[in-house]
Design a protein around this motif. Sequence first.
Motif, mmCIF file in Angstrom:
data_model
loop_
_atom_site.group_PDB
_atom_site.id
_atom_site.type_symbol
_atom_site.label_atom_id
_atom_site.label_comp_id
_atom_site.label_asym_id
_atom_site.label_seq_id
_atom_site.Cartn_x
_atom_site.Cartn_y
_atom_site.Cartn_z
ATOM 1 N N LEU A 167 -11.064 -5.241 -5.711
ATOM 2 C CA LEU A 167 -10.473 -6.000 -4.610
ATOM 3 C C LEU A 167 -11.336 -7.210 -4.253
ATOM 4 C CD1 LEU A 167 -9.279 -3.076 -2.289
ATOM 5 C CD2 LEU A 167 -7.835 -4.619 -3.646
ATOM 6 N N ALA A 168 -12.664 -7.020 -4.257
ATOM 7 C CA ALA A 168 -13.566 -8.121 -3.940
ATOM 8 C C ALA A 168 -13.438 -9.240 -4.972
ATOM 9 C CB ALA A 168 -15.007 -7.617 -3.878
ATOM 10 N N VAL A 169 -13.402 -8.875 -6.241
ATOM 11 C CA VAL A 169 -13.271 -9.878 -7.304
ATOM 12 C C VAL A 169 -11.901 -10.546 -7.249
ATOM 13 C CG1 VAL A 169 -13.121 -10.179 -9.806
ATOM 14 C CG2 VAL A 169 -14.957 -8.786 -8.824
ATOM 15 N N SER A 170 -10.845 -9.769 -7.087
ATOM 16 C CA SER A 170 -9.493 -10.329 -7.041
ATOM 17 C C SER A 170 -9.319 -11.296 -5.875
ATOM 18 C CB SER A 170 -8.458 -9.208 -6.948
ATOM 19 O OG SER A 170 -8.510 -8.353 -8.067
ATOM 20 N N THR A 171 -9.985 -10.999 -4.750
ATOM 21 C CA THR A 171 -9.864 -11.846 -3.573
ATOM 22 C C THR A 171 -10.574 -13.177 -3.746
ATOM 23 O OG1 THR A 171 -9.744 -9.885 -2.160
ATOM 24 C CG2 THR A 171 -10.280 -11.958 -1.081
ATOM 25 N N THR A 172 -11.748 -13.166 -4.367
ATOM 26 C CA THR A 172 -12.569 -14.379 -4.432
ATOM 27 C C THR A 172 -12.362 -15.206 -5.685
ATOM 28 O OG1 THR A 172 -14.382 -13.032 -5.339
ATOM 29 C CG2 THR A 172 -14.364 -13.416 -2.961
ATOM 30 N N ILE A 173 -11.948 -14.585 -6.763
ATOM 31 C CA ILE A 173 -11.843 -15.298 -8.028
ATOM 32 C C ILE A 173 -10.788 -16.403 -7.994
ATOM 33 C CG2 ILE A 173 -10.078 -13.904 -9.220
ATOM 34 C CD1 ILE A 173 -11.907 -13.862 -11.648
ATOM 35 N N VAL A 174 -9.857 -16.306 -7.045
ATOM 36 C CA VAL A 174 -8.777 -17.296 -6.942
ATOM 37 C C VAL A 174 -9.125 -18.430 -5.985
ATOM 38 C CG1 VAL A 174 -7.008 -15.581 -7.483
ATOM 39 C CG2 VAL A 174 -7.623 -15.997 -5.106
ATOM 40 N N LEU A 214 -10.583 -10.009 2.749
ATOM 41 C CA LEU A 214 -11.432 -8.852 2.479
ATOM 42 C C LEU A 214 -11.548 -7.955 3.707
ATOM 43 C CD1 LEU A 214 -14.402 -10.295 0.381
ATOM 44 C CD2 LEU A 214 -12.787 -8.528 -0.323
ATOM 45 N N THR A 215 -11.711 -8.586 4.867
ATOM 46 C CA THR A 215 -11.840 -7.825 6.102
ATOM 47 C C THR A 215 -10.584 -7.008 6.390
ATOM 48 O OG1 THR A 215 -13.275 -9.567 6.975
ATOM 49 C CG2 THR A 215 -12.371 -8.017 8.563
ATOM 50 N N ALA A 216 -9.433 -7.544 6.004
ATOM 51 C CA ALA A 216 -8.170 -6.858 6.280
ATOM 52 C C ALA A 216 -7.825 -5.808 5.230
ATOM 53 C CB ALA A 216 -7.038 -7.882 6.374
ATOM 54 N N ILE A 217 -8.147 -6.078 3.950
ATOM 55 C CA ILE A 217 -7.630 -5.227 2.886
ATOM 56 C C ILE A 217 -8.455 -3.961 2.686
ATOM 57 C CG2 ILE A 217 -8.915 -6.189 0.934
ATOM 58 C CD1 ILE A 217 -5.158 -5.237 1.029
ATOM 59 N N PHE A 232 -3.185 -7.629 -6.823
ATOM 60 C CA PHE A 232 -2.311 -8.804 -6.893
ATOM 61 C C PHE A 232 -2.040 -9.374 -5.503
ATOM 62 C CE2 PHE A 232 -1.009 -7.711 -11.285
ATOM 63 C CZ PHE A 232 -1.042 -8.989 -11.825
ATOM 64 N N THR A 233 -1.851 -8.500 -4.522
ATOM 65 C CA THR A 233 -1.556 -8.965 -3.168
ATOM 66 C C THR A 233 -2.696 -9.803 -2.607
ATOM 67 O OG1 THR A 233 -0.179 -7.016 -2.743
ATOM 68 C CG2 THR A 233 -0.973 -8.246 -0.829
ATOM 69 N N VAL A 234 -3.939 -9.294 -2.754
ATOM 70 C CA VAL A 234 -5.066 -10.058 -2.207
ATOM 71 C C VAL A 234 -5.298 -11.338 -2.991
ATOM 72 C CG1 VAL A 234 -6.169 -8.027 -1.224
ATOM 73 C CG2 VAL A 234 -6.769 -8.717 -3.550
ATOM 74 N N ALA A 259 0.805 -1.223 0.000
ATOM 75 C CA ALA A 259 0.000 0.000 0.000
ATOM 76 C C ALA A 259 0.838 1.273 0.000
ATOM 77 C CB ALA A 259 -0.927 0.008 1.210
ATOM 78 N N GLY A 260 2.137 1.179 0.232
ATOM 79 C CA GLY A 260 2.968 2.369 0.328
ATOM 80 C C GLY A 260 3.907 2.567 -0.832
#
Length: 417
Positions: free
Chosen positions: A358-365, A333-336, A318-320, A304-305
């Motif tokens: 972010l929601a899609v990137s987190t769950t799609i994998v 999701l709760t953290a990001i 990419f991170t999530v 994030a920095g």
Amino acid sequence: MSPELVSIGALLVMFVVGTVLPINLGILAFCATFAVGTASLGLTEDEIFEGFPVKLFLTIVGVTYLFSVARRNGTIDLLVAAGVRLVRGKVALIPWVLFLVAALLTAFGTFTPAAVAILVPIGMNFAYRYRLNPLVVGMMVISGGHAGAFSPLAVSGALVLGLVDDTSLQVSPVTLFTASFVINLLLSLLTYLLLAKRPAPLTDEAAATDETETTDLAGRPDWRQWLTVACLLGLVVGALGFQLEIGFLALVAGALLALVDMKQQERAVDGISWPTLLLVTGMMTYIAMLEKAGIIESISEHAAGLGAPLLVALVLCFTVAITSAFASSTAILTAIIPIAVPLLLSSHLSPAGLIAALAVSTTIVDTSPFSTNGALVLSNARGVDGRRFYRQVIGYTGGIVALGPVVAWGALVLPWS
């Protein structure tokens, strides 16, 4: 050497050794958990074993045992035959039917792993009997589950919208739901077009019909099969209607069915996918240990920095995606989202676009064999070479991890920023 480098280095070594050599990756993960946890992270054994995924263990054991019992008494064959009649013999439509059913279940409040746990065993039996590609069937069930997972009524949708409501940002529920549905639909379409005609990695035994598990599909169900159907319906009602633990329900139902048909069920326990259990629980214990030690949070904060908001948004996607392939997407999701809020408040990025990406990137994998959904696909696959099928699932997930965040960022963040 920093704990972060040691932890990530150990993870990479595990993957290389587990891919090149015929050794279960879960064994390597348990070994690495103990070594890295005690020597590098300073955790006690009790702290290390707190991360063992007990609920996932029970879910896989219970579901695979129950459907092993149902398969041996012929009930699954009857359900498969009924499904084929439903699509008027066009078995190529079965993956799409499963996709839509999964999307409907999750859109109206079913937790995604529960929907996948119910549909994947049936889908894998369809694939086995009619020689459909099990990778396509399993991945489309998961994509269907996530297609509906961000409706305002769904668990994941309510979670994300609730997190955003605690800030000054505005995210439309329609935007969040539509983004997830469309991207998962496109993923399923590409999966079907590219892989449906490819042969499955069958074992030599599965190349011929398995006469020990076939049933006269034209015959009427006997009382044991009616009881099995009642148990399966009870599983659905208990898990979806009363939010009861699906692993316990499945074990109770399987034990009941085994008691009334002991001769057929003596080998039902063989249907539990023990290698998959070892693989998944080992990897998830390792990742849970990293979360407890703050390694995952540290990596996210570094991402994030980095500087330019658009670049940071892509790196966060990419991170999530990478992290969620090994850990709970709900926890990620709760953290990001709290990490992304300062970025959105200080830039011209679209809040709805980035949150949806972010929601899609987190769950799609969640097709990963180290997630609950991917593990259910791996553990319920029938008649396939387990090692080759595992590599196919890993390869498929790797492609999603590489391209999914770019697609989500390019479609949802870049045009509106």
